[in-house]
Design an enzyme around this catalytic site. Sequence first.
Site, PDB file in Angstrom:
ATOM      1  N   ASP A  20      -0.125   0.110  14.392  1.00 24.45           N
ATOM      2  CA  ASP A  20      -1.376   0.379  13.667  1.00 24.45           C
ATOM      3  C   ASP A  20      -1.025   0.641  12.203  1.00 24.45           C
ATOM      4  O   ASP A  20      -0.596   1.738  11.853  1.00 24.45           O
ATOM      5  CB  ASP A  20      -2.106   1.599  14.256  1.00 24.45           C
ATOM      6  N   ASP A  92      -8.809   5.655  11.865  1.00 25.36           N
ATOM      7  CA  ASP A  92      -7.555   5.952  11.168  1.00 25.36           C
ATOM      8  C   ASP A  92      -6.835   7.166  11.730  1.00 25.36           C
ATOM      9  O   ASP A  92      -6.360   8.019  10.980  1.00 25.36           O
ATOM     10  CB  ASP A  92      -7.833   6.179   9.677  1.00 25.36           C
ATOM     11  N   HIS A 135      -9.698  16.075   7.585  1.00 22.74           N
ATOM     12  CA  HIS A 135     -10.683  15.016   7.866  1.00 22.74           C
ATOM     13  C   HIS A 135     -11.405  15.214   9.192  1.00 22.74           C
ATOM     14  O   HIS A 135     -12.423  14.586   9.438  1.00 22.74           O
ATOM     15  CB  HIS A 135     -10.004  13.637   7.903  1.00 22.74           C
ATOM     16  N   ASP A 172      -5.058  17.559  -1.808  1.00 21.61           N
ATOM     17  CA  ASP A 172      -4.662  16.301  -1.166  1.00 21.61           C
ATOM     18  C   ASP A 172      -5.413  15.169  -1.874  1.00 21.61           C
ATOM     19  O   ASP A 172      -6.493  15.393  -2.425  1.00 21.61           O
ATOM     20  CB  ASP A 172      -5.097  16.367   0.314  1.00 21.61           C
ATOM     21  N   HIS A 174      -6.888  12.686  -0.634  1.00 21.96           N
ATOM     22  CA  HIS A 174      -8.039  12.188   0.134  1.00 21.96           C
ATOM     23  C   HIS A 174      -9.105  13.281   0.219  1.00 21.96           C
ATOM     24  O   HIS A 174      -8.782  14.465   0.221  1.00 21.96           O
ATOM     25  CB  HIS A 174      -7.609  11.805   1.556  1.00 21.96           C
ATOM     26  N   ASP A 265       0.099  13.944  -1.101  1.00 27.77           N
ATOM     27  CA  ASP A 265      -0.027  12.504  -1.384  1.00 27.77           C
ATOM     28  C   ASP A 265      -0.659  12.304  -2.762  1.00 27.77           C
ATOM     29  O   ASP A 265      -0.841  11.183  -3.211  1.00 27.77           O
ATOM     30  CB  ASP A 265      -0.824  11.786  -0.289  1.00 27.77           C
ATOM     31  N   TYR A 305       3.223  11.364   1.918  1.00 27.25           N
ATOM     32  CA  TYR A 305       3.890  10.299   2.672  1.00 27.25           C
ATOM     33  C   TYR A 305       5.137   9.752   1.996  1.00 27.25           C
ATOM     34  O   TYR A 305       5.896   9.010   2.616  1.00 27.25           O
ATOM     35  CB  TYR A 305       2.878   9.189   2.976  1.00 27.25           C
TER      36      TYR A 305
HETATM   37  N1  LIG Z   1      -2.884   2.536   3.786  1.00 30.49           N
HETATM   38  C1  LIG Z   1      -3.215   3.193   5.021  1.00 30.49           C
HETATM   39  C2  LIG Z   1      -4.677   3.587   5.068  1.00 30.49           C
HETATM   40  C3  LIG Z   1      -4.793   4.979   5.674  1.00 30.49           C
HETATM   41  N2  LIG Z   1      -6.163   5.489   5.630  1.00 30.49           N
HETATM   42  C4  LIG Z   1      -6.261   6.821   6.247  1.00 30.49           C
HETATM   43  C5  LIG Z   1      -5.633   7.864   5.338  1.00 30.49           C
HETATM   44  C6  LIG Z   1      -5.630   9.211   6.027  1.00 30.49           C
HETATM   45  C7  LIG Z   1      -5.144  10.296   5.074  1.00 30.49           C
HETATM   46  C8  LIG Z   1      -4.863  11.600   5.797  1.00 30.49           C
HETATM   47  C9  LIG Z   1      -4.550  12.770   4.812  1.00 30.49           C
HETATM   48  O1  LIG Z   1      -3.452  12.474   3.982  1.00 30.49           O
HETATM   49  O2  LIG Z   1      -5.664  13.040   3.967  1.00 30.49           O
HETATM   50  C10 LIG Z   1      -4.233  14.013   5.627  1.00 30.49           C
HETATM   51  F1  LIG Z   1      -4.059  15.047   4.787  1.00 30.49           F
HETATM   52  F2  LIG Z   1      -5.229  14.298   6.453  1.00 30.49           F
HETATM   53  F3  LIG Z   1      -3.120  13.836   6.314  1.00 30.49           F
HETATM   54 ZN   LIG Z   2      -4.271  12.773   2.114  1.00 27.84          ZN
END
Ligand SMILES: NCCCNCCCCCC(O)(O)C(F)(F)F
Ligand SMILES: [Zn+2]
Length: 667
Positions: A20, A92, A135, A172, A174, A265, A305
């Site tokens: 995935d 996700d 999330h 963060d 996101h 991130d 990451y």
């Molecule tokens: N290129 C890959 C696309 C990924 N799309 C989902 C990203 C999720 C981010 C999670 C996060 O980093 O916000 C958490 F803190 F929750 F871990």
């Molecule tokens: Zn994040």
Amino acid sequence: MGTALIYDEEMTKYKLLWVDPACKIEVPERLTVSHGALVRNGLTDRCICLPVREAVDAEILLVHSEEYLEAVKQTPHMTLEDLKEFTLQYGDVYFHPNIYHCAKLAVGSALQLVDSVLMGKVKNGMALVRPPGHHSMRSAANGFCVFNNVAIAAQYAKQKYGVKRILIVDWDIHHGQGVQYCFEDDPSVLYFSWHRYEHQKFWPNLKDSDYDIVGKGEGAGFNINVPWNKVGMENSDYLSVFCHVLLPIAYEFCPDLVLVCAGFDSAIGDLEGEMCATPDIFAHLTYLLMNLAEGKLCAVLEGGYNLTSLAQSVCQTVQTLLGDPLPPLTNLTGPCRSTLESLQCVRAAHRQHWSCLRHAVDLPTFEISTIRIKSSGEENKDEAEVWEEQKSPEEKIWPEPPKRVSPRVCSAVVLPDGVVCPDACERLSSSEDLGPHLLTLKKDFLKDADDSAVTALSRVFSLIDKMKNNEIRNGLALVGDAAMTMTCVVQHVAAEVDSRVFLVCVGNGNIPGHIIEDGKTLVVQISGEDTEEQGSKYYVPVCLKKGCTDTSGFAQAMFSLLLPLGYQHNPSLVLLVRMPGSGVCDIMWQQLTALLQSFAQGHTLVLLQEDDKACVGPTASILLGNPAPPLGQLPASLKEDAEAVERLRSRLQADWNLLLATAPENG
Ligand SMILES: NCCCNCCCCCC(O)(O)C(F)(F)F
Ligand SMILES: [Zn+2]
């Protein structure tokens, strides 16, 4: 009191079991490299390592529904096929036979941290957890998150400890929509999040993540979204959002507890965020939050990451929680245009809710975020944009954050005989000889001064020398004539090649012009005296109608003027002078003393006038690293004071662009 660290390798024991692309970045190594870096840097030995525990159902149900919890409870017994099937209903995120166990440990870790801080066992702390949380929603897993660790921690703190106001800062990259939805109508929880948005083109692609989503009903104003509509944001961008949005509102809100959704991130090198802020920025972001809620701060890991910048950022955060000096932030070039547009929009959207923004210059609301994404299909993208997306972002490199060494002695003091030396401070021995430079100064400045003044000045100079050699972090001197000592100190330091002084003068008193002209000394004077017309690039007279007794006006000057100027000047010494009769209240003075330790690796020299000896104790307490007491919920500042500060900012922002908070009109 110490700093708690919560980590257990059990939380590394789940991973993605199928292909995935969206989830493959969330790997167990994120935790092992973070903890490993803390061990390698000797930081785990300096922390109080607390055990993890599993959250119980009742705690998870503070945020999540019974049906969701029941569903997740089935996952340990599922076959691989069942797990894949189960995962399909969410976005996700992936499940694993052991993820439910780890998710309970992640929540439990956050709760352990809240317990130890609110019971006064530690002053602050960090929990290194996975799966992350911000999330996940009441009845849905999302974005690698199963249970909303920080949202549960907030509800838990309210329920178990009766905490009245909680600030959640989500740095963060996101948007933690799960946290937003949980508290959007709750005025006791102020949620702040910045996030990569690109006009809704970036995941999770929600209109709810835009700046105009401010909370609902009673909660209106208590949800702050700062969208990043471009990538490549730098330290300046992050600092300007803290100075011009988060800190003024956070101080007005006056939380009893600060929770951080500490995702990294948002650091350089992370392919999710594609930002350029360096790991040492997190040392400053953490510090700027530590003078709220009397330092009660719980940081809980979310994303991150790039294993190198993640580990460095975690170490920077923990080192600040431990009270180490902050690293200097160099080449702050000021916020980019896109940031200014976001700043302008967020401040406009929240003006009606927060008095600190009420008198901000008239803010047109940009229509930037109404540029809706064209229909999501590729057909609308021109080939350049498509190519842009397919090109992988180039490998970023950045310097290792500088070492942050705590001097052997934290605070040294020069006090007249008969004044007691505060605990844990070191009194400068009177054996210090009268340096050669003094004899010249004696001729120039002190010709008619008595020997005690000359001796005191020689000791003040040796405080400065010891700071320069990093033998001491900061110093405090109680002197007969603060203004004269201030002039001599600036003269003495300015004589050195690469020295830069940030002089903050509280109260009335004239600053001799000659110490300003060389551009090495930046002076901010906060007083009740109207000396505005003498302002220049290096002399910033803030005059408050009601003088320094006005905490709101003073606080506003601190965040929207003093912090940006200090960061951009990047001094090697901070000189904080309390003029006699300034009228500044002790708590504001302590908050100011604390805030100024963001600069010059904490090398602050405080000068007090002898009859202010009652301030020695409270000032020393802050210099020793204790958090400043809360100012209380701040009322609106006087309109004319706010306007005076705004006029100063607009006069100065051409030279000091960290002062900018609105996008220039022209194209
Ligand atoms: N290129 C890959 C696309 C990924 N799309 C989902 C990203 C999720 C981010 C999670 C996060 O980093 O916000 C958490 F803190 F929750 F871990
Ligand atoms: Zn994040």
